[in-house]
Scaffold this motif. Structure first.
Motif, mmCIF file in Angstrom:
data_model
loop_
_atom_site.group_PDB
_atom_site.id
_atom_site.type_symbol
_atom_site.label_atom_id
_atom_site.label_comp_id
_atom_site.label_asym_id
_atom_site.label_seq_id
_atom_site.Cartn_x
_atom_site.Cartn_y
_atom_site.Cartn_z
ATOM 1 N N GLY A 48 62.031 -63.863 18.386
ATOM 2 C CA GLY A 48 63.175 -63.871 17.334
ATOM 3 C C GLY A 48 63.216 -63.142 16.309
ATOM 4 N N THR A 49 62.563 -62.758 15.127
ATOM 5 C CA THR A 49 62.614 -61.835 13.709
ATOM 6 C C THR A 49 61.365 -60.334 14.577
ATOM 7 O OG1 THR A 49 60.732 -63.057 13.018
ATOM 8 C CG2 THR A 49 63.026 -63.784 12.462
ATOM 9 N N VAL B 76 68.759 -63.397 10.148
ATOM 10 C CA VAL B 76 68.972 -64.854 10.895
ATOM 11 C C VAL B 76 70.392 -65.361 11.718
ATOM 12 C CG1 VAL B 76 67.733 -66.213 12.364
ATOM 13 C CG2 VAL B 76 66.527 -64.137 11.171
ATOM 14 N N ASP C 278 72.259 -69.027 13.242
ATOM 15 C CA ASP C 278 71.389 -69.937 13.924
ATOM 16 C C ASP C 278 72.222 -70.267 15.379
ATOM 17 O OD1 ASP C 278 73.380 -71.480 12.756
ATOM 18 O OD2 ASP C 278 71.738 -72.270 11.143
ATOM 19 N N SER D 229 67.316 -61.038 20.160
ATOM 20 C CA SER D 229 65.957 -61.870 20.938
ATOM 21 C C SER D 229 65.903 -62.718 22.074
ATOM 22 C CB SER D 229 65.239 -61.796 19.831
ATOM 23 O OG SER D 229 65.324 -60.943 18.674
ATOM 24 N N CYS E 50 63.954 -65.189 22.203
ATOM 25 C CA CYS E 50 63.354 -66.617 22.207
ATOM 26 C C CYS E 50 63.576 -66.815 20.443
ATOM 27 C CB CYS E 50 62.219 -67.109 23.024
ATOM 28 S SG CYS E 50 61.001 -65.969 22.544
ATOM 29 N N GLU E 51 62.892 -67.420 20.272
ATOM 30 C CA GLU E 51 62.493 -68.020 18.155
ATOM 31 C C GLU E 51 61.005 -67.727 18.286
ATOM 32 O OE1 GLU E 51 64.195 -69.449 16.073
ATOM 33 O OE2 GLU E 51 65.638 -70.887 16.916
ATOM 34 N N ASP E 52 60.730 -67.033 17.052
ATOM 35 C CA ASP E 52 59.453 -66.494 17.084
ATOM 36 C C ASP E 52 57.963 -67.879 17.628
ATOM 37 O OD1 ASP E 52 59.709 -64.878 16.064
ATOM 38 O OD2 ASP E 52 60.008 -65.455 13.908
ATOM 39 N N LEU F 12 67.504 -65.126 20.419
ATOM 40 C CA LEU F 12 68.137 -65.485 18.874
ATOM 41 C C LEU F 12 69.433 -64.282 18.391
ATOM 42 C CD1 LEU F 12 67.662 -67.134 15.984
ATOM 43 C CD2 LEU F 12 66.211 -65.672 15.687
ATOM 44 N N SER G 51 69.253 -61.396 14.578
ATOM 45 C CA SER G 51 69.064 -61.289 13.853
ATOM 46 C C SER G 51 69.932 -60.367 13.218
ATOM 47 C CB SER G 51 67.705 -60.929 13.479
ATOM 48 O OG SER G 51 67.269 -60.457 14.571
#
Length: 378
Positions: A244-245, A252, A254, A281, A283-285, A363, A365
């Motif tokens: 994600g990040t 970011v 959402d 990305s 997926c999320e972190d 995601l 960012s």
């Protein structure tokens, strides 16, 4: 058993030494190989013909058998000549001068013969390089590929870090840069206290990560985000778990359509020198990404779920001769993966994870807020 090639269609077929007749699997031409006893010593006679059927008169002794094998290499089959590795797009040196304007670093890690081998990364590299070369018309000499097949350099930690240097070499206003990664991603307790909101650093795993370590988000940020000068744009597409990040970008977007602040609690600066960095990305972190066959027409081709839906979003809009926005890509990926999950096919393949359960939300960012209805361009 010899592997020989038909002179007509160049199809390679297996030719057992005891074969009397053989049919080419390509053009179906039939060849007859007959053995007869002759009175001449070490003599081999070839009866040529313009028809599809030809015969060889051979003596049965070992000397003639050797001559027969030699003859087979010439008539009517020939062994394929050794070929040099083709000069494929991306087969360029890290020492090559970086191409001005647009350039891309593509990394695909399969972890061959390792415990966590991936089946989809090789296809991901082919599809992403095709998107850049054929759809966006990147010059072949501006796409550097790191992969586990010839003629590319392997995606080791040293090569990926050197690839970052190549990508950022001499960046100037107007340059458009792309970094793509397909492989495993992990997370670990933050090295610098107060550097992450959730207390974890995200990482990507080179092919040799078990021996030489992972590449941490702090390093990636310093290597390809911080050097971006005004007028330069970097797009990163990261298909891995916990991604994600992965670029440590301070903003970011959402799923509700709002930009959130992802700046480090410590106040450390994670932005650019005036350029712009945008990251898609998988997926999320805290989530896991997957390889799957569900998006393949034959349902046999394994690909990263994020990669294939990202590419489909762009190509389908192109087929309709429509422009697609950042928001459009995100919506397409979310909906496609959501529907695949409902169908159950999403879990049919080998997962890009170290566990079995998957929850995957792509995601977006960025180094700065921007209007996501803006047309996506590379």
């Amino acid at each position: 058993m010899e592997a020989l090639t038909c002179k007509k269609c160049r199809r390679t077929s297996s030719l057992p030494s005891s074969a009397q007749r053989i049919r080419c699997y390509g053009c179906k031409t039939v060849y007859s190989l007959s053995t007869t006893t002759t009175t001449t010593t070490d003599a081999v006679r070839y009866k040529g013909s313009t028809t599809d059927e030809r015969s060889l008169d051979l003596s049965k002794n070992k000397t003639e058998a050797k001559l027969c094998r030699s003859l087979r290499r010439k008539l009517p089959f020939t062994n394929p000549a050794p070929q040099q590795s083709p000069s494929l797009p991306g087969a360029i040196s890290l020492d090559n001068e970086a191409h001005r304007g647009r350039r891309a670093l593509i990394c695909g890690v399969s972890y061959k013969n390792q415990k966590h081998e991936l089946k989809g990364s090789a296809q991901d590299v082919k599809k992403m390089s095709s998107l850049l070369l054929d759809h966006y018309h990147f010059p072949a000499e501006s796409v550097l590929i790191l992969a586990e097949q010839e003629p590319y350099l392997p995606p080791t930690r040293r090569h990926i870090e050197a690839g970052f240097e190549w990508l950022m070499r001499g960046v100037q206003r107007g340059d458009s840069l792309v970094f793509y990664f397909s492989g495993h991603g992990k997370r670990q307790r933050e090295v610098v206290r107060g550097d992450e909101i959730d207390g974890f650093d995200e990482t990507i795993c080179p092919v040799d990560f078990e021996e030489n370590g992972m590449i941490v988000d702090n390093y990636i940020n310093r290597a390809i985000v911080r050097p971006l000068v005004p007028g330069v744009t970097l797009h990163a597409i990261i298909d891995s778990c916990h991604s994600g990040t992965i670029l440590d970008l301070p903003h970011v977007y959402d799923i509700k359509g709002k930009w959130e602040d992802n700046s480090p609690p410590s106040g450390a600066y994670k932005g650019t020198k005036g350029g712009k960095a945008i990251c898609f990305s998988a997926c999320e972190d805290y989530q896991l990404a997957a390889d799957t066959t569900v998006f393949s027409k034959s349902e046999k081709e394994m690909t990263g779920a994020m990669t294939i839906t990202f590419i489909q979003a762009i190509k389908k809009s192109g087929d309709r001769k429509e422009k697609i926005s950042y928001q459009g890509i995100m919506n397409y990926m979310h909906e496609s993966i959501k529907q695949a999950g409902k169908s159950g096919g999403f879990f049919a393949g080998i997962h890009r994870i170290f566990h079995r359960r998957i929850l995957q939300d792509p995601l977006l960012s960025s180094s700065e807020d921007f209007d996501t209805s803006t047309e996506f361009m590379l």
